[in-house]
Design a protein around this motif. Structure first.
Motif, PDB file in Angstrom:
ATOM      1  N   LEU A 136       0.841  -1.147   0.219  1.00 39.45           N
ATOM      2  CA  LEU A 136      -0.095   0.053  -0.075  1.00 39.45           C
ATOM      3  C   LEU A 136       0.820   1.241  -0.054  1.00 39.45           C
ATOM      4  O   LEU A 136       0.907   2.037  -0.633  1.00 39.45           O
ATOM      5  CB  LEU A 136      -0.935  -0.028   1.160  1.00 39.45           C
ATOM      6  CG  LEU A 136      -2.155  -1.011   1.287  1.00 39.45           C
ATOM      7  CD1 LEU A 136      -2.667  -1.156   2.452  1.00 39.45           C
ATOM      8  CD2 LEU A 136      -2.986  -0.438   0.062  1.00 39.45           C
ATOM      9  N   ARG A 137       1.843   1.168   0.830  1.00 43.14           N
ATOM     10  CA  ARG A 137       2.920   2.505   0.801  1.00 43.14           C
ATOM     11  C   ARG A 137       3.512   2.607  -0.368  1.00 43.14           C
ATOM     12  O   ARG A 137       3.921   3.574  -0.898  1.00 43.14           O
ATOM     13  CB  ARG A 137       3.733   2.220   1.950  1.00 43.14           C
ATOM     14  CG  ARG A 137       3.059   2.553   3.387  1.00 43.14           C
ATOM     15  CD  ARG A 137       4.040   2.247   4.609  1.00 43.14           C
ATOM     16  NE  ARG A 137       3.253   2.796   5.772  1.00 43.14           N
ATOM     17  CZ  ARG A 137       3.364   1.869   6.793  1.00 43.14           C
ATOM     18  NH1 ARG A 137       3.859   0.650   6.779  1.00 43.14           N
ATOM     19  NH2 ARG A 137       2.542   1.985   7.852  1.00 43.14           N
ATOM     20  N   GLY A 145       0.599   7.515  -4.668  1.00 43.66           N
ATOM     21  CA  GLY A 145       0.876   8.629  -5.494  1.00 43.66           C
ATOM     22  C   GLY A 145       0.174   8.765  -6.883  1.00 43.66           C
ATOM     23  O   GLY A 145       0.694   9.163  -7.920  1.00 43.66           O
ATOM     24  N   HIS A 146      -0.738   7.919  -7.237  1.00 41.76           N
ATOM     25  CA  HIS A 146      -1.673   7.634  -8.270  1.00 41.76           C
ATOM     26  C   HIS A 146      -2.981   8.052  -7.988  1.00 41.76           C
ATOM     27  O   HIS A 146      -3.603   7.525  -7.013  1.00 41.76           O
ATOM     28  CB  HIS A 146      -1.634   6.424  -8.976  1.00 41.76           C
ATOM     29  CG  HIS A 146      -2.054   6.102 -10.118  1.00 41.76           C
ATOM     30  ND1 HIS A 146      -3.485   5.994 -10.601  1.00 41.76           N
ATOM     31  CD2 HIS A 146      -1.657   6.155 -11.555  1.00 41.76           C
ATOM     32  CE1 HIS A 146      -3.606   5.992 -11.968  1.00 41.76           C
ATOM     33  NE2 HIS A 146      -2.427   6.021 -12.496  1.00 41.76           N
ATOM     34  N   SER A 160      -4.450   2.667 -16.449  1.00 40.88           N
ATOM     35  CA  SER A 160      -3.487   3.740 -15.819  1.00 40.88           C
ATOM     36  C   SER A 160      -3.100   3.115 -14.515  1.00 40.88           C
ATOM     37  O   SER A 160      -1.976   3.182 -14.275  1.00 40.88           O
ATOM     38  CB  SER A 160      -4.356   4.748 -15.808  1.00 40.88           C
ATOM     39  OG  SER A 160      -3.518   5.831 -15.072  1.00 40.88           O
ATOM     40  N   THR A 161      -4.010   2.677 -13.850  1.00 43.89           N
ATOM     41  CA  THR A 161      -3.636   2.066 -12.482  1.00 43.89           C
ATOM     42  C   THR A 161      -2.861   0.774 -12.361  1.00 43.89           C
ATOM     43  O   THR A 161      -1.876   1.003 -11.772  1.00 43.89           O
ATOM     44  CB  THR A 161      -5.124   1.734 -11.741  1.00 43.89           C
ATOM     45  OG1 THR A 161      -5.861   3.081 -11.565  1.00 43.89           O
ATOM     46  CG2 THR A 161      -4.708   1.467 -10.119  1.00 43.89           C
ATOM     47  N   LEU A 162      -3.156  -0.164 -13.455  1.00 48.99           N
ATOM     48  CA  LEU A 162      -2.348  -1.331 -13.461  1.00 48.99           C
ATOM     49  C   LEU A 162      -0.826  -0.861 -13.945  1.00 48.99           C
ATOM     50  O   LEU A 162       0.177  -1.688 -13.515  1.00 48.99           O
ATOM     51  CB  LEU A 162      -3.146  -2.110 -14.183  1.00 48.99           C
ATOM     52  CG  LEU A 162      -4.292  -2.952 -13.624  1.00 48.99           C
ATOM     53  CD1 LEU A 162      -4.939  -3.963 -14.649  1.00 48.99           C
ATOM     54  CD2 LEU A 162      -4.319  -3.592 -12.534  1.00 48.99           C
ATOM     55  N   ALA A 163      -0.737   0.056 -14.983  1.00 45.12           N
ATOM     56  CA  ALA A 163       0.640   0.333 -15.360  1.00 45.12           C
ATOM     57  C   ALA A 163       1.319   0.907 -14.213  1.00 45.12           C
ATOM     58  O   ALA A 163       2.692   1.046 -14.375  1.00 45.12           O
ATOM     59  CB  ALA A 163       0.148   1.378 -16.550  1.00 45.12           C
ATOM     60  N   HIS A 164       0.631   1.633 -13.045  1.00 42.73           N
ATOM     61  CA  HIS A 164       1.212   2.103 -12.028  1.00 42.73           C
ATOM     62  C   HIS A 164       1.861   1.218 -11.077  1.00 42.73           C
ATOM     63  O   HIS A 164       2.958   1.156 -10.483  1.00 42.73           O
ATOM     64  CB  HIS A 164       0.420   3.225 -11.391  1.00 42.73           C
ATOM     65  CG  HIS A 164       0.940   3.870 -10.064  1.00 42.73           C
ATOM     66  ND1 HIS A 164       1.960   4.845 -10.190  1.00 42.73           N
ATOM     67  CD2 HIS A 164       0.739   3.890  -8.978  1.00 42.73           C
ATOM     68  CE1 HIS A 164       2.439   4.980  -8.893  1.00 42.73           C
ATOM     69  NE2 HIS A 164       1.501   4.295  -7.959  1.00 42.73           N
ATOM     70  N   VAL A 165       0.871   0.114 -10.832  1.00 38.68           N
ATOM     71  CA  VAL A 165       1.234  -0.680  -9.595  1.00 38.68           C
ATOM     72  C   VAL A 165       2.125  -1.883 -10.299  1.00 38.68           C
ATOM     73  O   VAL A 165       2.800  -2.315  -9.297  1.00 38.68           O
ATOM     74  CB  VAL A 165      -0.118  -1.221  -8.983  1.00 38.68           C
ATOM     75  CG1 VAL A 165      -0.795  -0.058  -8.283  1.00 38.68           C
ATOM     76  CG2 VAL A 165      -0.737  -1.968  -9.802  1.00 38.68           C
ATOM     77  N   HIS A 166       1.918  -2.475 -11.140  1.00 35.34           N
ATOM     78  CA  HIS A 166       2.635  -3.730 -11.733  1.00 35.34           C
ATOM     79  C   HIS A 166       4.005  -3.511 -11.839  1.00 35.34           C
ATOM     80  O   HIS A 166       4.976  -4.346 -11.320  1.00 35.34           O
ATOM     81  CB  HIS A 166       1.973  -4.170 -13.184  1.00 35.34           C
ATOM     82  CG  HIS A 166       0.641  -4.651 -12.840  1.00 35.34           C
ATOM     83  ND1 HIS A 166      -0.079  -5.637 -13.939  1.00 35.34           N
ATOM     84  CD2 HIS A 166       0.029  -4.978 -11.752  1.00 35.34           C
ATOM     85  CE1 HIS A 166      -1.213  -5.943 -13.354  1.00 35.34           C
ATOM     86  NE2 HIS A 166      -1.174  -5.890 -12.343  1.00 35.34           N
TER      87      HIS A 166
END
Length: 161
Positions: free
Chosen positions: A85-86, A90-91, A143-149
């Motif tokens: 989570l930490r 930022g997204h 967009s979210t998956l591109a940030h977290v993966h």
């Protein structure tokens, strides 16, 4: 698995009209259950100080010596979730970890409330025949998956903020 009352951190709420049943450490009023998993439940919750609705994920600690859960593995699982989570903050479409509380039996993760619900429910309820809405939703998801993966975070539960 509802959180067990802990006299030092949980008291009865006077907000019966709003259907809140418990107050965590004088700060968060627990409401209805939004969802649950193998080791936790997520509650709709109200911050007593600000009135803002948040989500609280209650993760029970293995507390009995004969518990089938390995206490070391359970502790590592909570630590891993906190680190993830930490790490992905930022997204705009990633919920924020707002607070972490604990009692003798439960760890509480206070998170942004995903008011839109799960992606699956959004697709079923709102987007089924509306192509522009589906494009918008799909764009947010990608967009979210591109940030977290790339940060090594993968999850099967995706919700809408």
């Amino acid at each position: 698995m509802p959180p067990e009352p802990d006299d030092s951190s949980v008291a009865s709420s006077t907000a019966a009209a709003e259907s809140y049943t418990k107050v965590l450490q004088g700060r968060y009023e627990l409401g209805s259950v939004l969802g649950w998993g193998a080791s936790s439940k997520v509650y709709r919750t109200r911050d007593v100080r600000s009135g803002v609705h948040v989500a609280v994920k209650a993760v029970r600690k293995p507390h009995h010596p004969c518990s089938p859960e390995d206490p070391v593995a359970a502790h590592r699982s909570v630590e891993r979730e906190l680190a993830a989570l930490r790490h992905v903050q930022g997204h705009p479409h990633v919920g924020h970890l707002l607070d972490v509380l604990a009692s003798h039996s439960t760890v509480y993760l206070v998170l942004d409330l995903a008011r839109g619900g799960s992606v699956q429910s959004a697709l079923e309820d709102r987007v089924r025949s509306k192509e522009p809405a589906a494009y918008w939703l799909f764009g947010q998801l990608v967009s979210t998956l591109a940030h977290v993966h790339p940060r090594g975070v993968f999850h099967r539960d995706v919700t809408l903020r």
